[in-house]
Design a protein around this motif. Structure first.
Motif, PDB file in Angstrom:
ATOM      1  N   CYS A   1       0.824  -1.221   0.000  1.00 44.39           N
ATOM      2  CA  CYS A   1       0.000   0.000   0.000  1.00 44.39           C
ATOM      3  C   CYS A   1       0.851   1.262   0.000  1.00 44.39           C
ATOM      4  O   CYS A   1       0.406   2.312  -0.480  1.00 44.39           O
ATOM      5  N   ALA A   2       2.058   1.170   0.541  1.00 44.60           N
ATOM      6  CA  ALA A   2       2.927   2.340   0.562  1.00 44.60           C
ATOM      7  C   ALA A   2       3.253   2.808  -0.850  1.00 44.60           C
ATOM      8  O   ALA A   2       3.386   4.008  -1.109  1.00 44.60           O
ATOM      9  N   LEU A   3       3.375   1.856  -1.777  1.00 41.47           N
ATOM     10  CA  LEU A   3       3.707   2.197  -3.156  1.00 41.47           C
ATOM     11  C   LEU A   3       2.475   2.362  -4.032  1.00 41.47           C
ATOM     12  O   LEU A   3       2.517   3.065  -5.036  1.00 41.47           O
ATOM     13  N   ASP A   4       1.379   1.719  -3.650  1.00 39.65           N
ATOM     14  CA  ASP A   4       0.158   1.824  -4.449  1.00 39.65           C
ATOM     15  C   ASP A   4      -1.050   1.893  -3.509  1.00 39.65           C
ATOM     16  O   ASP A   4      -1.552   0.866  -3.051  1.00 39.65           O
ATOM     17  N   PRO A   5      -1.539   3.105  -3.186  1.00 42.78           N
ATOM     18  CA  PRO A   5      -2.641   3.265  -2.227  1.00 42.78           C
ATOM     19  C   PRO A   5      -3.942   2.590  -2.661  1.00 42.78           C
ATOM     20  O   PRO A   5      -4.837   2.424  -1.845  1.00 42.78           O
ATOM     21  N   SER A   6      -4.060   2.225  -3.947  1.00 44.81           N
ATOM     22  CA  SER A   6      -5.281   1.544  -4.380  1.00 44.81           C
ATOM     23  C   SER A   6      -5.424   0.182  -3.708  1.00 44.81           C
ATOM     24  O   SER A   6      -6.496  -0.424  -3.732  1.00 44.81           O
ATOM     25  N   HIS A   7      -4.344  -0.316  -3.086  1.00 48.57           N
ATOM     26  CA  HIS A   7      -4.392  -1.609  -2.394  1.00 48.57           C
ATOM     27  C   HIS A   7      -4.989  -1.497  -0.992  1.00 48.57           C
ATOM     28  O   HIS A   7      -5.229  -2.525  -0.350  1.00 48.57           O
ATOM     29  N   TRP A   8      -5.202  -0.266  -0.493  1.00 54.18           N
ATOM     30  CA  TRP A   8      -5.620  -0.120   0.900  1.00 54.18           C
ATOM     31  C   TRP A   8      -6.958  -0.784   1.187  1.00 54.18           C
ATOM     32  O   TRP A   8      -7.137  -1.389   2.250  1.00 54.18           O
ATOM     33  N   GLU A   9      -7.936  -0.680   0.272  1.00 56.22           N
ATOM     34  CA  GLU A   9      -9.236  -1.293   0.546  1.00 56.22           C
ATOM     35  C   GLU A   9      -9.100  -2.798   0.774  1.00 56.22           C
ATOM     36  O   GLU A   9      -9.661  -3.346   1.724  1.00 56.22           O
ATOM     37  N   ARG A  10      -8.351  -3.458  -0.093  1.00 55.55           N
ATOM     38  CA  ARG A  10      -8.154  -4.904   0.063  1.00 55.55           C
ATOM     39  C   ARG A  10      -7.422  -5.220   1.366  1.00 55.55           C
ATOM     40  O   ARG A  10      -7.791  -6.151   2.099  1.00 55.55           O
ATOM     41  N   THR A  11      -6.387  -4.433   1.665  1.00 55.86           N
ATOM     42  CA  THR A  11      -5.609  -4.678   2.873  1.00 55.86           C
ATOM     43  C   THR A  11      -6.429  -4.415   4.127  1.00 55.86           C
ATOM     44  O   THR A  11      -6.354  -5.169   5.106  1.00 55.86           O
ATOM     45  N   LEU A  12      -7.242  -3.347   4.118  1.00 59.49           N
ATOM     46  CA  LEU A  12      -8.112  -3.079   5.260  1.00 59.49           C
ATOM     47  C   LEU A  12      -9.114  -4.207   5.461  1.00 59.49           C
ATOM     48  O   LEU A  12      -9.427  -4.574   6.601  1.00 59.49           O
TER      49      LEU A  12
END
Length: 404
Positions: free
Chosen positions: A33-44
């Protein structure tokens, strides 16, 4: 409905401990997520599932410019999230009251533990927002808390899982340093830059230094800012192609962090977070080590790299804060008077009490008296411990890696 919103603790649901494999995958996702914030939803969503939660919010607020740098959420739904926004003043009021008591920012605010049942029965936020969604408990974990930036992770628990337990608090404690590091790096990179241009170009555009290394600390790539730092040699150097700090203690922690990043990013934890590369009286320069070999997204930077070392100045410079704002932060965080905050700020510079007193126009006896009060309020016993505590307050809790 039993639980927080009815003032009854209920019987907490039994849940299994998160496995090392799951924890490793969570931490790897956080760094992506640090490099690609679009991953935050999946990670959350993954974090929420691991904690038997119902919803999650991650935010990074630039208070100076009144803008959201990161705002990601899962599990609220559009109507639920809109309703929550109506109650932000109440939420912030309760959090501010708690923070005014001076808790460690490593400790989460758990509503069922901090708020009285009679308050929860009358709370508009609880009754109009949480209760209709079936949320019986909420945990706030602070990632950044300064006069200019504020970041938190918010986890909501549904009635079918019961109140938040020590297990969930422990999981967040394990994830906390990784979340802080990821939010810091994301802020530094301006996040979206990675998707717009080649990696090398994105790194070269940064004002802070970025060095990619292998497991032995060999320099594989340095952006322009890092190259200037290496040539200058004040904070870091590249003797025989190996990245090191001028200060021996900083070099040891830097090497250890890089080795841990190469071997097991889960074990990295707080190691490599806000390493002070320079000693007093030089202005502080800090390094953050982020593991790079955990996924294809990160290895895109440099396939052989196991660590990215972000090098930048102290919080004050990194977040463009004035001395007045920093002083106010220390006053609020530790309950210091104006005079005590002035002394605390001078002590951080590390050149002794006499120099601090001379700059403030007060005697050494007065400095000692103020330090005695500061020690009592902050819970430390020696000046060296105070310097470390204040540096942690200014640096670790903000990420302190500089702005893009």
């Amino acid at each position: 409905m039993r639980g927080m919103i009815d003032g009854d603790s209920g019987a907490p649901a039994r849940s299994h401990t998160v496995s090392p494999h799951t924890l490793s995958e969570l931490i790897g996702s956080i760094y992506d997520c640090a490099l690609d914030p679009s991953h935050w939803e999946r990670t959350l969503a993954e974090i929420t599932q691991a904690m038997s939660g119902e919803s999650a919010i991650l935010s990074l607020n630039d208070l100076r410019h009144d803008r959201l740098l990161i705002e990601k959420s899962v599990g609220w739904g559009q109507l639920g999230f809109e309703e929550r926004q109506k109650h932000i003043p109440e939420i912030h009021a309760r959090l501010s009251e708690w923070l005014a008591k001076g808790p460690s920012l490593d400790d989460p605010f758990v509503a069922s533990r901090q708020l009285q049942p009679d308050y929860l029965e009358k709370s508009p936020y609880v009754q109009r927002c949480l209760k209709p969604l079936g949320i019986v408990d909420v945990m706030h974990q602070f990632l950044v808390y300064t006069p200019s930036h504020f970041s938190e992770l918010v986890i909501g628990r549904h009635e079918r899982h019961g109140l938040i337990t020590d297990r969930e608090v422990e999981i967040v404690a394990l994830l906390l340093p990784h979340l802080r590091r990821a939010v810091t790096v994301s802020n530094v990179l301006d996040a979206h830059a990675i998707g717009r241009v080649r990696m090398a170009d994105a790194l070269d555009a940064l004002r802070i230094g970025v060095v990619l290394t292998n497991g032995e600390g060999s320099i594989l790539h340095a952006n322009r800012s890092a190259e200037r730092m290496l040539q200058d040699g004040t904070a870091v150097q590249g003797t025989s192609g190996i990245l090191s700090a001028k200060a021996p203690a900083a070099s040891r922690e830097l090497r250890r962090a890089i080795r841990l990043a190469a071997r097991d990013e889960v074990m990295l934890g707080k190691t490599g977070l806000a390493i002070r590369l320079t000693g007093p009286p030089a202005p502080p320069v800090l390094a953050h080590v982020m593991p790079m070999n955990g996924s294809e997204l990160r290895t895109r930077l440099q396939p052989e790299a196991v660590a990215a070392v972000f090098i930048g100045p102290s919080m004050t410079a990194a977040f463009d804060m004035t001395p007045v704002e920093t002083k106010e932060y220390l006053r609020r965080r530790f309950g210091l008077t104006n005079a005590e905050a002035d002394v605390a700020l001078e002590v951080v510079k590390g050149d002794g009490r006499a120099a601090a007193g001379a700059r403030l126009g007060i005697t050494a006896t007065t400095v000692r008296a103020h330090l005695s009060h500061i020690f009592e309020k902050t819970g430390v016993r020696r000046q060296a411990e105070l310097v470390r505590l204040l540096m942690q307050a200014e640096c670790e809790l903000t990420g302190a890696a500089g702005e893009a």
